[in-house]
Design a protein around this motif. Structure first.
Motif, PDB file in Angstrom:
ATOM      1  N   ARG A 102       0.836  -1.188   0.000  1.00  0.00           N
ATOM      2  CA  ARG A 102       0.000   0.000   0.000  1.00  0.00           C
ATOM      3  C   ARG A 102       0.881   1.252   0.000  1.00  0.00           C
ATOM      4  O   ARG A 102       2.023   1.206   0.453  1.00  0.00           O
ATOM      5  CB  ARG A 102      -0.933   0.006   1.220  1.00  0.00           C
ATOM      6  CG  ARG A 102      -1.923  -1.160   1.197  1.00  0.00           C
ATOM      7  CD  ARG A 102      -2.556  -1.416   2.557  1.00  0.00           C
ATOM      8  NE  ARG A 102      -3.435  -2.592   2.496  1.00  0.00           N
ATOM      9  CZ  ARG A 102      -3.000  -3.851   2.589  1.00  0.00           C
ATOM     10  NH1 ARG A 102      -1.705  -4.101   2.757  1.00  0.00           N
ATOM     11  NH2 ARG A 102      -3.848  -4.850   2.516  1.00  0.00           N
ATOM     12  N   LEU A 104       0.731   5.772   0.387  1.00  0.00           N
ATOM     13  CA  LEU A 104       0.007   7.014   0.662  1.00  0.00           C
ATOM     14  C   LEU A 104       0.642   8.142  -0.137  1.00  0.00           C
ATOM     15  O   LEU A 104       1.876   8.211  -0.260  1.00  0.00           O
ATOM     16  CB  LEU A 104       0.048   7.358   2.144  1.00  0.00           C
ATOM     17  CG  LEU A 104      -1.006   6.716   3.072  1.00  0.00           C
ATOM     18  CD1 LEU A 104      -1.022   5.203   2.933  1.00  0.00           C
ATOM     19  CD2 LEU A 104      -0.757   7.119   4.513  1.00  0.00           C
ATOM     20  N   TYR A 133       3.807   3.010   6.808  1.00  0.00           N
ATOM     21  CA  TYR A 133       3.486   3.158   5.395  1.00  0.00           C
ATOM     22  C   TYR A 133       4.620   3.818   4.615  1.00  0.00           C
ATOM     23  O   TYR A 133       5.454   4.544   5.171  1.00  0.00           O
ATOM     24  CB  TYR A 133       2.235   4.022   5.219  1.00  0.00           C
ATOM     25  CG  TYR A 133       0.956   3.380   5.662  1.00  0.00           C
ATOM     26  CD1 TYR A 133       0.499   2.196   5.084  1.00  0.00           C
ATOM     27  CD2 TYR A 133       0.181   3.970   6.661  1.00  0.00           C
ATOM     28  CE1 TYR A 133      -0.694   1.616   5.485  1.00  0.00           C
ATOM     29  CE2 TYR A 133      -1.017   3.393   7.069  1.00  0.00           C
ATOM     30  CZ  TYR A 133      -1.442   2.213   6.486  1.00  0.00           C
ATOM     31  OH  TYR A 133      -2.624   1.638   6.891  1.00  0.00           O
ATOM     32  N   VAL A 172      -4.065   5.913  -0.786  1.00  0.00           N
ATOM     33  CA  VAL A 172      -4.751   7.007  -0.092  1.00  0.00           C
ATOM     34  C   VAL A 172      -4.068   8.312  -0.474  1.00  0.00           C
ATOM     35  O   VAL A 172      -2.842   8.374  -0.609  1.00  0.00           O
ATOM     36  CB  VAL A 172      -4.710   6.817   1.440  1.00  0.00           C
ATOM     37  CG1 VAL A 172      -4.988   8.126   2.168  1.00  0.00           C
ATOM     38  CG2 VAL A 172      -5.706   5.763   1.873  1.00  0.00           C
ATOM     39  N   TYR A 174      -3.720  12.304   0.845  1.00  0.00           N
ATOM     40  CA  TYR A 174      -4.018  13.205   1.960  1.00  0.00           C
ATOM     41  C   TYR A 174      -3.113  14.422   1.906  1.00  0.00           C
ATOM     42  O   TYR A 174      -2.043  14.391   1.285  1.00  0.00           O
ATOM     43  CB  TYR A 174      -3.859  12.487   3.311  1.00  0.00           C
ATOM     44  CG  TYR A 174      -2.422  12.338   3.774  1.00  0.00           C
ATOM     45  CD1 TYR A 174      -1.861  13.247   4.670  1.00  0.00           C
ATOM     46  CD2 TYR A 174      -1.626  11.284   3.326  1.00  0.00           C
ATOM     47  CE1 TYR A 174      -0.545  13.115   5.108  1.00  0.00           C
ATOM     48  CE2 TYR A 174      -0.316  11.137   3.757  1.00  0.00           C
ATOM     49  CZ  TYR A 174       0.228  12.059   4.644  1.00  0.00           C
ATOM     50  OH  TYR A 174       1.530  11.922   5.066  1.00  0.00           O
ATOM     51  N   GLY A 202      -7.791  12.222   2.763  1.00  0.00           N
ATOM     52  CA  GLY A 202      -7.614  12.914   4.032  1.00  0.00           C
ATOM     53  C   GLY A 202      -7.486  14.404   3.761  1.00  0.00           C
ATOM     54  O   GLY A 202      -6.446  14.855   3.259  1.00  0.00           O
ATOM     55  N   PHE A 330      -7.222   5.509   7.570  1.00  0.00           N
ATOM     56  CA  PHE A 330      -6.561   4.977   6.376  1.00  0.00           C
ATOM     57  C   PHE A 330      -6.538   3.449   6.399  1.00  0.00           C
ATOM     58  O   PHE A 330      -6.847   2.780   5.411  1.00  0.00           O
ATOM     59  CB  PHE A 330      -5.142   5.522   6.273  1.00  0.00           C
ATOM     60  CG  PHE A 330      -5.053   7.023   6.096  1.00  0.00           C
ATOM     61  CD1 PHE A 330      -6.147   7.744   5.649  1.00  0.00           C
ATOM     62  CD2 PHE A 330      -3.878   7.692   6.383  1.00  0.00           C
ATOM     63  CE1 PHE A 330      -6.068   9.134   5.483  1.00  0.00           C
ATOM     64  CE2 PHE A 330      -3.778   9.073   6.217  1.00  0.00           C
ATOM     65  CZ  PHE A 330      -4.876   9.789   5.775  1.00  0.00           C
ATOM     66  N   ARG A 331      -6.176   2.917   7.557  1.00  0.00           N
ATOM     67  CA  ARG A 331      -6.073   1.461   7.671  1.00  0.00           C
ATOM     68  C   ARG A 331      -7.430   0.787   7.453  1.00  0.00           C
ATOM     69  O   ARG A 331      -7.508  -0.258   6.804  1.00  0.00           O
ATOM     70  CB  ARG A 331      -5.515   1.116   9.054  1.00  0.00           C
ATOM     71  CG  ARG A 331      -5.186  -0.355   9.268  1.00  0.00           C
ATOM     72  CD  ARG A 331      -4.304  -0.527  10.493  1.00  0.00           C
ATOM     73  NE  ARG A 331      -2.961   0.013  10.255  1.00  0.00           N
ATOM     74  CZ  ARG A 331      -2.209   0.562  11.178  1.00  0.00           C
ATOM     75  NH1 ARG A 331      -2.659   0.712  12.421  1.00  0.00           N
ATOM     76  NH2 ARG A 331      -0.987   1.025  10.876  1.00  0.00           N
ATOM     77  N   LEU A 334      -8.218   1.092   3.462  1.00  0.00           N
ATOM     78  CA  LEU A 334      -7.317   0.496   2.489  1.00  0.00           C
ATOM     79  C   LEU A 334      -7.614  -0.998   2.356  1.00  0.00           C
ATOM     80  O   LEU A 334      -7.818  -1.680   3.349  1.00  0.00           O
ATOM     81  CB  LEU A 334      -5.853   0.685   2.911  1.00  0.00           C
ATOM     82  CG  LEU A 334      -5.268   2.084   2.683  1.00  0.00           C
ATOM     83  CD1 LEU A 334      -4.005   2.262   3.509  1.00  0.00           C
ATOM     84  CD2 LEU A 334      -4.970   2.292   1.190  1.00  0.00           C
TER      85      LEU A 334
END
Length: 335
Positions: A102, A104, A133, A172, A174, A202, A330-331, A334
Motif C-alpha cells: 500500500r 500514501l 506506510y 490514499v 491526503y 484525508g 486509512f487502515r 485500504l
C-alpha cells in the motif's frame, strides 16, 4: 452590562469586542503554547508581490526547527525521486518494516505557492512511522510560476504511475492546508479524467471548497490571527495563492467540488480535520455535509481551541489524537 451583538436585516452581525480565554477543554500543553503565540506578530505576512524565492526561503528557515523536531521524533528514510516527470520525496520508516502493498500520497501545504519541502517534512514522517506506510510527497507545480490546474495535473500523473504498481483500493491521498484543498479537488479530478477513485482521502486544514469563505474566515481572523479576516465589502481581498486560481471560476467543479452534489457522490470515504479556531472550519463543515448528503462516508474531527493545521505541532495531545485518527481511518479503508 456585557455588550451584545447587533443584527442587520441583510444578515450582517456587528460583534462587540471581547476577550476569549483559553478553552477549558483544551490540553494543558495547548494552553501553554499560547505563551508562544503571545510573542508572534499577528497574521501571516502577505506574500503577494514579494519575491517568491525570498518568501519560500524564509518559510524554510522559519519551519526548520519544527522539521528537525518531527524528524527526531519520527525517524524516516527520505529518497528524492521523479515519478511521471514530477519531483517527489519518498518517506519510509527508518530501520523498521513497512507495508509493501500500500502507498500514501501526501500533498503538502503552503498556499499553493510555497511549503516545499518543509511542509512535506512535517506531514509525511508521522504518518509513515505511526502507520508503517510508504508515503510519496509530491512537489506539485505552484504559483506564481504556474496556475490551476497544474497541481492537480501533477498529482494525477504521479497517481496514474503508481497505479501500475498498486491497485487504487490500496492508495490514499491526503494533505494539509493547500494540500488539503488539492486533495479535495483530486476527489473530483480523478473520476473526471478516467482514473479510478482512491481508497480514501484525508482533507486536513481545508475543505473541498474555496478558502477564505464562510463564518470561520472571519472568526479565525479575529481570534486566531494566523490569517487576516476578509476585508470589508468593496475592498479587494488579498490573494494568498499568488494568483494560482486567477482566471478561474472559484465555484467550478475542479476547485470547489463540495458545491456540486453529483460530483461529491463519486468521492471515496473521506476524513476531514479542522479546528474551532481555524479559518478552514467552514470549508471543512460544508465538505462534510456535502459528502453525507451524497451518501459518502465522511468523518469530521474538529479540534477544540485548535487553529489551522494544528497537528503540525505533533507534541500536543490533540495532534497525537489527530494522527491516530488518520492512521485508523486509512487502515480501515485500504484494501
Amino acid at each position: 452590562m456585557t455588550a451584545r451583538p447587533v443584527f442587520e436585516e441583510d444578515g450582517t452581525t456587528h460583534v462587540p469586542a471581547f476577550d476569549l480565554p483559553a478553552s477549558a477543554f483544551s490540553s494543558p500543553q495547548a494552553q501553554a503554547a499560547q505563551a508562544y503565540r503571545a510573542k508572534m506578530a499577528g497574521a501571516a505576512p502577505v506574500t503577494a508581490g514579494r519575491d517568491i524565492a525570498e518568501v519560500r526561503a524564509g518559510l524554510e528557515v522559519m519551519l526548520a526547527p519544527q522539521v528537525a523536531g518531527v524528524l527526531a521524533a519520527f525517524p524516516v528514510d527520505v529518497v528524492d525521486e521523479t515519478i511521471a516527470g514530477v519531483p517527489v520525496k519518498i518517506f519510509t520508516p527508518k530501520d523498521k518494516p513497512f507495508d509493501q502493498e500500500r502507498v500514501l500520497i501526501n500533498l503538502h501545504g503552503g498556499a499553493f505557492t510555497m511549503g516545499w519541502p518543509s511542509c512535506a517534512m512535517l506531514e509525511s514522517p508521522p504518518v509513515a512511522v505511526l502507520g508503517g506506510y510508504k508515503v510519496v510527497s509530491v512537489n506539485y507545480r505552484m504559483a506564481p510560476e504556474h496556475k490551476h490546474p497544474a497541481g492537480a495535473e501533477d498529482v494525477a500523473a504521479v497517481y496514474a504511475e503508481l497505479l501500475k504498481t498498486y491497485d487504487a483500493s490500496r492508495i490514499v491521498i491526503y494533505g494539509g492546508s493547500a494540500g488539503g484543498a488539492l486533495t479535495g479537488q483530486m476527489g473530483a479530478w480523478l473520476p473526471a479524467h478516467g482514473l479510478p477513485q482512491a481508497a480514501a482521502l484525508g482533507i486536513f486544514g481545508a475543505g473541498a471548497v474555496r478558502f477564505n469563505s464562510g463564518d470561520s474566515a472571519y472568526i479565525a481572523g479575529y481570534i486566531d490571527g494566523s490569517f487576516a479576516p476578509p476585508p470589508p465589502p468593496g475592498e479587494k481581498p488579498v490573494d494568498i495563492t499568488n494568483g494560482y486560481f486567477s482566471g478561474h471560476d472559484m465555484k467550478d467543479t475542479s476547485i470547489s467540488p463540495a458545491l456540486h452534489p453529483e460530483v461529491m457522490a463519486k468521492y471515496p470515504p473521506t476524513l476531514i480535520i479542522t479546528g474551532t479556531r481555524a479559518m478552514d472550519m467552514s470549508p471543512a463543515i460544508v465538505t462534510n455535509s456535502a459528502l453525507l448528503k451524497a451518501g459518502v462516508r465522511s468523518t469530521l474531527i474538529v479540534g477544540e481551541a485548535m487553529g489551522h493545521c494544528y497537528y503540525y505541532n505533533f507534541q500536543l495531545p490533540e495532534s497525537q489524537d489527530a494522527y491516530q485518527a488518520m492512521i485508523g481511518f486509512f487502515r480501515e479503508n485500504l484494501a
